[in-house]
Motif scaffolding. Structure first.
Motif, PDB file in Angstrom:
ATOM      1  N   PHE A 140       1.079  -1.095  -0.248  1.00  0.00           N
ATOM      2  CA  PHE A 140      -0.178   0.100   0.363  1.00  0.00           C
ATOM      3  C   PHE A 140       0.845   1.341  -0.233  1.00  0.00           C
ATOM      4  O   PHE A 140       0.496   2.332  -0.681  1.00  0.00           O
ATOM      5  N   GLY A 141       2.056   0.705   0.410  1.00  0.00           N
ATOM      6  CA  GLY A 141       2.763   2.475   0.417  1.00  0.00           C
ATOM      7  C   GLY A 141       2.372   3.738   1.086  1.00  0.00           C
ATOM      8  O   GLY A 141       1.248   3.756   2.143  1.00  0.00           O
ATOM      9  N   PRO A 142       2.711   4.693   0.515  1.00  0.00           N
ATOM     10  CA  PRO A 142       2.837   5.935   1.396  1.00  0.00           C
ATOM     11  C   PRO A 142       1.138   6.275   1.965  1.00  0.00           C
ATOM     12  O   PRO A 142       1.585   5.915   3.870  1.00  0.00           O
ATOM     13  N   GLU A 143       0.005   4.875   2.023  1.00  0.00           N
ATOM     14  CA  GLU A 143      -1.488   5.579   1.790  1.00  0.00           C
ATOM     15  C   GLU A 143      -1.648   4.716   3.375  1.00  0.00           C
ATOM     16  O   GLU A 143      -2.310   5.538   3.941  1.00  0.00           O
ATOM     17  N   VAL A 144      -0.875   3.414   3.957  1.00  0.00           N
ATOM     18  CA  VAL A 144      -0.664   3.168   4.498  1.00  0.00           C
ATOM     19  C   VAL A 144       0.742   3.835   5.966  1.00  0.00           C
ATOM     20  O   VAL A 144       0.298   3.788   7.008  1.00  0.00           O
ATOM     21  N   ILE A 145       1.331   3.963   5.334  1.00  0.00           N
ATOM     22  CA  ILE A 145       2.572   4.347   5.679  1.00  0.00           C
ATOM     23  C   ILE A 145       2.524   5.809   6.321  1.00  0.00           C
ATOM     24  O   ILE A 145       3.115   5.316   7.892  1.00  0.00           O
ATOM     25  N   VAL A 146       2.089   6.478   5.723  1.00  0.00           N
ATOM     26  CA  VAL A 146       2.225   8.144   6.820  1.00  0.00           C
ATOM     27  C   VAL A 146       1.253   7.938   7.205  1.00  0.00           C
ATOM     28  O   VAL A 146       1.724   8.624   8.711  1.00  0.00           O
TER      29      VAL A 146
ATOM     30  N   PRO B 158       0.173 -11.801  12.766  1.00  0.00           N
ATOM     31  CA  PRO B 158       1.508 -11.554  12.663  1.00  0.00           C
ATOM     32  C   PRO B 158       1.097  -9.657  12.590  1.00  0.00           C
ATOM     33  O   PRO B 158       2.202  -8.918  12.925  1.00  0.00           O
ATOM     34  N   ARG B 159      -0.010  -9.348  12.477  1.00  0.00           N
ATOM     35  CA  ARG B 159      -0.164  -8.069  12.044  1.00  0.00           C
ATOM     36  C   ARG B 159      -0.024  -7.163  13.451  1.00  0.00           C
ATOM     37  O   ARG B 159       0.957  -5.558  12.786  1.00  0.00           O
ATOM     38  N   TYR B 160      -0.154  -7.852  14.379  1.00  0.00           N
ATOM     39  CA  TYR B 160      -0.748  -6.454  15.359  1.00  0.00           C
ATOM     40  C   TYR B 160       1.672  -7.142  16.177  1.00  0.00           C
ATOM     41  O   TYR B 160       1.843  -6.939  17.422  1.00  0.00           O
ATOM     42  N   LEU B 161       2.483  -7.846  15.713  1.00  0.00           N
ATOM     43  CA  LEU B 161       3.395  -8.748  16.192  1.00  0.00           C
ATOM     44  C   LEU B 161       3.684  -8.476  14.943  1.00  0.00           C
ATOM     45  O   LEU B 161       5.153  -8.534  14.487  1.00  0.00           O
ATOM     46  N   ASN B 162       4.023  -7.179  14.378  1.00  0.00           N
ATOM     47  CA  ASN B 162       4.604  -7.211  12.743  1.00  0.00           C
ATOM     48  C   ASN B 162       6.273  -6.400  13.257  1.00  0.00           C
ATOM     49  O   ASN B 162       5.959  -5.496  14.003  1.00  0.00           O
ATOM     50  N   GLY B 163       6.450  -7.306  12.670  1.00  0.00           N
ATOM     51  CA  GLY B 163       8.252  -7.239  12.619  1.00  0.00           C
ATOM     52  C   GLY B 163       8.912  -8.038  12.510  1.00  0.00           C
ATOM     53  O   GLY B 163       9.190  -8.734  13.281  1.00  0.00           O
ATOM     54  N   ALA B 164       9.912  -8.105  11.401  1.00  0.00           N
ATOM     55  CA  ALA B 164      10.584  -8.810  11.422  1.00  0.00           C
ATOM     56  C   ALA B 164      12.485  -8.616  11.678  1.00  0.00           C
ATOM     57  O   ALA B 164      12.279  -7.306  10.906  1.00  0.00           O
ATOM     58  N   SER B 165      13.166  -9.116  12.047  1.00  0.00           N
ATOM     59  CA  SER B 165      14.085  -8.256  12.249  1.00  0.00           C
ATOM     60  C   SER B 165      15.523  -8.870  11.997  1.00  0.00           C
ATOM     61  O   SER B 165      15.567  -9.832  11.475  1.00  0.00           O
ATOM     62  N   PHE B 166      16.193  -8.222  10.520  1.00  0.00           N
ATOM     63  CA  PHE B 166      17.470  -8.985  10.635  1.00  0.00           C
ATOM     64  C   PHE B 166      18.684  -8.591  10.816  1.00  0.00           C
ATOM     65  O   PHE B 166      18.751  -8.313  11.469  1.00  0.00           O
TER      66      PHE B 166
ATOM     67  N   SER C 112       8.538  -4.755   7.864  1.00  0.00           N
ATOM     68  CA  SER C 112       7.742  -4.759   8.210  1.00  0.00           C
ATOM     69  C   SER C 112       6.392  -6.575   6.994  1.00  0.00           C
ATOM     70  O   SER C 112       6.833  -5.646   5.715  1.00  0.00           O
ATOM     71  N   HIS C 113       5.568  -6.681   7.418  1.00  0.00           N
ATOM     72  CA  HIS C 113       4.965  -7.490   6.375  1.00  0.00           C
ATOM     73  C   HIS C 113       4.676  -6.353   5.553  1.00  0.00           C
ATOM     74  O   HIS C 113       3.779  -5.312   5.243  1.00  0.00           O
ATOM     75  N   GLY C 114       4.576  -6.823   4.024  1.00  0.00           N
ATOM     76  CA  GLY C 114       4.081  -6.282   2.701  1.00  0.00           C
ATOM     77  C   GLY C 114       2.679  -6.186   3.230  1.00  0.00           C
ATOM     78  O   GLY C 114       2.470  -4.544   2.436  1.00  0.00           O
ATOM     79  N   HIS C 115       1.445  -6.667   3.660  1.00  0.00           N
ATOM     80  CA  HIS C 115      -0.076  -6.124   3.917  1.00  0.00           C
ATOM     81  C   HIS C 115      -0.121  -5.988   4.210  1.00  0.00           C
ATOM     82  O   HIS C 115      -1.597  -5.629   5.590  1.00  0.00           O
ATOM     83  N   ALA C 116       0.617  -4.856   5.809  1.00  0.00           N
ATOM     84  CA  ALA C 116       0.504  -4.017   7.222  1.00  0.00           C
ATOM     85  C   ALA C 116      -0.495  -3.066   6.673  1.00  0.00           C
ATOM     86  O   ALA C 116      -0.428  -2.337   5.504  1.00  0.00           O
ATOM     87  N   ASP C 117      -1.414  -3.131   7.770  1.00  0.00           N
ATOM     88  CA  ASP C 117      -2.055  -1.652   7.271  1.00  0.00           C
ATOM     89  C   ASP C 117      -2.054  -1.113   8.674  1.00  0.00           C
ATOM     90  O   ASP C 117      -0.912  -1.138   9.152  1.00  0.00           O
ATOM     91  N   SER C 118      -2.062  -0.098   8.776  1.00  0.00           N
ATOM     92  CA  SER C 118      -1.009   1.452   9.061  1.00  0.00           C
ATOM     93  C   SER C 118      -1.233   0.721  10.662  1.00  0.00           C
ATOM     94  O   SER C 118      -0.235   0.994  11.850  1.00  0.00           O
ATOM     95  N   LEU C 119      -2.196   0.556  11.491  1.00  0.00           N
ATOM     96  CA  LEU C 119      -2.042  -0.374  12.730  1.00  0.00           C
ATOM     97  C   LEU C 119      -1.023  -1.362  12.707  1.00  0.00           C
ATOM     98  O   LEU C 119      -0.172  -0.909  13.792  1.00  0.00           O
ATOM     99  N   ALA C 120      -0.603  -2.100  12.051  1.00  0.00           N
ATOM    100  CA  ALA C 120       0.481  -3.060  11.950  1.00  0.00           C
ATOM    101  C   ALA C 120       1.543  -2.379  11.992  1.00  0.00           C
ATOM    102  O   ALA C 120       2.461  -2.957  12.390  1.00  0.00           O
ATOM    103  N   PHE C 121       1.500  -1.410  10.822  1.00  0.00           N
ATOM    104  CA  PHE C 121       2.720  -1.034  10.897  1.00  0.00           C
ATOM    105  C   PHE C 121       3.737  -0.014  11.309  1.00  0.00           C
ATOM    106  O   PHE C 121       3.839  -0.299  12.157  1.00  0.00           O
ATOM    107  N   THR C 122       2.335   0.491  13.020  1.00  0.00           N
ATOM    108  CA  THR C 122       3.088   1.793  13.980  1.00  0.00           C
ATOM    109  C   THR C 122       3.703   0.251  14.810  1.00  0.00           C
ATOM    110  O   THR C 122       4.528   0.463  15.571  1.00  0.00           O
TER     111      THR C 122
END
Lengths: 333, 333
Positions: free
Chosen positions: B15-21, B279-287, B297-307
Motif C-alpha cells: 500500500f505504500g505511503p497511503e498506509v505508512i504515512v 502477525p499484524r499485531y506482532l508485526n516486525g521481523a528483524s534482520f 514490516s509485513h508487506g500487507h501491513a495496515d496502518s495499525l500493524a505498521f505502527t
C-alpha cells in the motif's frame, strides 16, 4: 459379488473404541454395502455396540494394542500381534480390501511395509493427505514418511499424486505444484530447484510451478509435492494456528458475559466452519506405495471424523489406486 | 542527548505511503521522543500529512522505489538509489539508528548486507520473527533468509536467538527448541538431528528438545530454531489457514441473514482476537547479523500493524542487540 471389506483397528488413536465403535456403527447403519471387521479388545468393544446393531459388525478379538509412542522397530519385533498387526494381516491375506487405523503412524507404516511389501517401482512408501480449501481440495504428499528427500523422490511423489487425483477425482491432467519459500524461479533450496527441473521435463506431469505456504488452502493445484519434513511441519503448524484461533475465540466469550446468548448460534456457525476446514472432516491420510490400501485416521479424530475416514477408505478401495500404482513405471519419462 | 531516529521507507509494501504515512503520524503524536525520517516520493507523502502534524516528521525525497518482485541482484546493481537504498544509507552513516521497510525482503536483505556489512563472527544474516501465543511469544529463526542450512548454522541461530531474548525480554537463560517433525529423539532429518547434538553440548544454550509444528503457537520455548525454508513455509501455511478460517467465517455470515445483527458484535470479538494472533499485531521481523538494526514490516501491513513495527524497531534499538551480537564469539562452545 462379495461386499467391500474394511479391517479397522478399534484400539488406535487417543480415544480408542469409545470413539471408533459408535463411528463404525453409524457408518454401517447408512452403508449396508460395506463389511467391517473390527479388531481389538472385544470385552471393551462389544458393550459399546447397541443390541439392535450387534449383527452389523464382525468383531475379531485381540488382547494387544500398540501404544501411541511405541517405536516402529518395537512393533516389528513383537511376537504377539496387536490389533494394528492384525488388520494388516487381514489385508495381506485378502480377507479385507483395506486396513484403517487411528493408531501409531510409524508402527502402522513399518508393519504395512513389512507384511504387504512395496509396489514394484516405488522406492519408499509415503503418506498422502487431503488439504481443504473453500472450493475444493488438494492432495499433499509427502506428509511425513520421508525426510531428507532428493529431487528424484519428489518426482516420484508427483507421479503418484497424479495417479491419485486421476483415480479418486477423475482428473485427466491434474496440476502439480512444488511447495516452496517463494513463487519465483530463483527461490528454493537445492532439492526443490532440482525437482522443478525434473517435473518440468516430465511429459506425464502437468507441472504448474512453485506455490507458497499460504497457497496450501487455496486449491491452486490438484497436487502439492514436498519433502516429508516440510509437509509435516507445515500441516502441524496450520493445525496449531487453527486451535490457537479457537482457544482465543473461546476465551473471548468467557470474558464477555453479554456474548453468552450468542454462543449457541456461534457454535453452530463454528461447527459449520469446522466441517469445511478441519482435518477432522477431510480425515484420512493414505499410505501409498505399499501393496494394499492402508489409511491412517488422525489420532484425535472424534466419531464424526472417524466416520469420514471410513468413507475415504472405501473411496480409496473403489478407485483401484493400488492396481493403478502398479503401472507407475509406464509413466517414466 | 539526541533522539532515537528511525529511517522509514515510505514506498514499501502493498500500500505504500497511503498506509505508512498515517501510521508514522499516529506514532509520532504518541511518541515525541522519536525522530522519524520518511524517505520516498515527497509529492505523494506530503499531501498525506495533516497540516498540524507537518512539522513532526522529516521527509527526504527520493524518486525511485523498488518493486515487490524485483530481484535482489537488480537492487544491488542499480545506479540511482531507491527509498529502500536510502534508509540503509542513512543507517550506515549513523544518521539513523535503524531502518524500517515493508518492501521487497530480498532486496532489503541484499542492500543491508552490502552497505552495512556483517557483524564479525556471523556467517549469514537471518530473519527473526515473533510468533504469538495465548500467554506469550516465541522468537522464530530463521524465517526465510537461509535455505539448505547445515547443523552449524542452526547452532548459530540458537545463539543469536538466545541473545535476542535476553536483550529484548531480559531473559537470563531463554529456552531453545528445534522445530521438528516429531518430539522423539529419533525423529528428524539429518540436519536437525545433528543440530540437536550441537545444541545439547553447548553450555550457553538452554536447549529443551524438539517441538512440532502445532507447538509454534504455544510459547513452549522462548526461541524456536529451524532452517529458513521450513520456517518460511510453516509461517506462510499458518497465515494461509488463518485467512482460510476468516474467509469461511465471512461466507457463513453472508449465507445466514439472521446472523447480520450479530456481525457487529462479532467483528469486535474478531478484532480483539486479531490483536492477539495476527502477525499484524506482532508485526516486525528483524534482520540479524548485519551491522545495524534493520526491520522488515509485513508487506500487507495496515496502518495499525505498521505502527507496531515502528514500536518494535524502537525496542530493537533500545535493546542494544547489534552491540550484543558483536560479542557473539564469546559464547562459542
Amino acid at each position: 459379488m462379495s461386499k467391500i471389506t474394511i479391517a479397522i483397528d478399534a484400539m488406535g488413536g487417543d480415544f480408542g473404541p469409545e470413539v471408533i465403535v459408535p463411528s463404525v456403527i453409524d457408518y454401517l447403519k447408512a452403508n449396508a454395502d460395506t463389511r467391517i471387521i473390527l479388531v481389538g479388545d472385544s470385552f471393551t468393544i462389544k458393550p459399546l455396540i447397541p443390541n439392535p446393531q450387534i449383527h452389523l459388525v464382525d468383531v475379531v478379538h485381540c488382547d494387544l494394542s500398540i501404544s501411541m509412542d511405541a517405536k516402529p522397530s518395537q512393533a516389528l519385533r513383537q511376537k504377539s500381534p496387536s490389533s494394528l498387526h492384525l488388520i494388516i494381516d487381514l489385508l495381506s491375506k485378502k480377507e479385507a480390501d483395506a486396513a484403517l487405523s487411528a493408531g501409531n503412524t510409524g508402527a502402522l507404516m513399518a508393519v504395512s511395509k513389512q507384511k504387504l511389501g512395496m509396489i514394484e517401482g516405488i522406492t519408499r512408501p509415503l503418506i498422502c493427505g487431503v488439504v481443504p480449501s473453500v472450493d475444493g481440495h488438494s492432495y499433499l504428499l509427502d506428509m511425513g514418511a520421508n525426510v531428507d528427500c532428493d529431487a528424484k523422490q519428489l518426482l516420484e511423489f508427483a507421479l503418484i499424486g497424479t495417479l491419485v487425483a486421476n483415480a479418486l477425482d477423475g482428473k485427466v491432467s491434474p496440476s502439480v505444484a512444488l511447495l516452496n519459500n517463494g513463487e519465483e524461479e530463483i527461490k528454493g533450496n537445492s532439492q526443490v530447484k532440482q525437482a522443478a527441473e525434473l517435473l518440468t521435463a516430465h511429459r506425464h506431469i502437468n507441472y504448474i510451478g512453485f506455490i507458497e505456504g499460504h497457497n496450501l488452502y487455496q486449491a491452486v493445484a490438484d497436487i502439492i509435492v514436498c519433502d516429508g519434513f516440510v509437509g509435516n511441519v507445515a500441516l502441524k503448524a496450520s493445525e496449531g494456528v487453527a486451535n490457537f484461533i479457537l482457544d482465543i475465540f473461546n476465551r473471548e466469550f468467557k470474558n464477555k458475559p453479554y456474548l453468552f446468548p450468542l454462543f449457541w448460534i456461534l457454535s453452530k456457525t463454528m461447527h459449520s466452519i469446522g466441517k469445511q476446514i478441519d482435518p477432522r472432516y477431510l480425515n484420512g491420510a493414505s499410505f501409498l506405495g505399499v501393496n494394499g490400501v492402508v489409511v491412517k485416521s488422525h489420532g484425535h479424530a472424534d466419531s464424526l471424523a472417524f466416520t469420514q475416514s471410513i468413507i475415504y477408505t472405501k473411496r480409496m478401495i473403489e478407485s483401484g489406486i493400488v492396481e493403478k500404482l502398479q503401472h507407475l513405471s509406464q509413466y517414466d519419462e
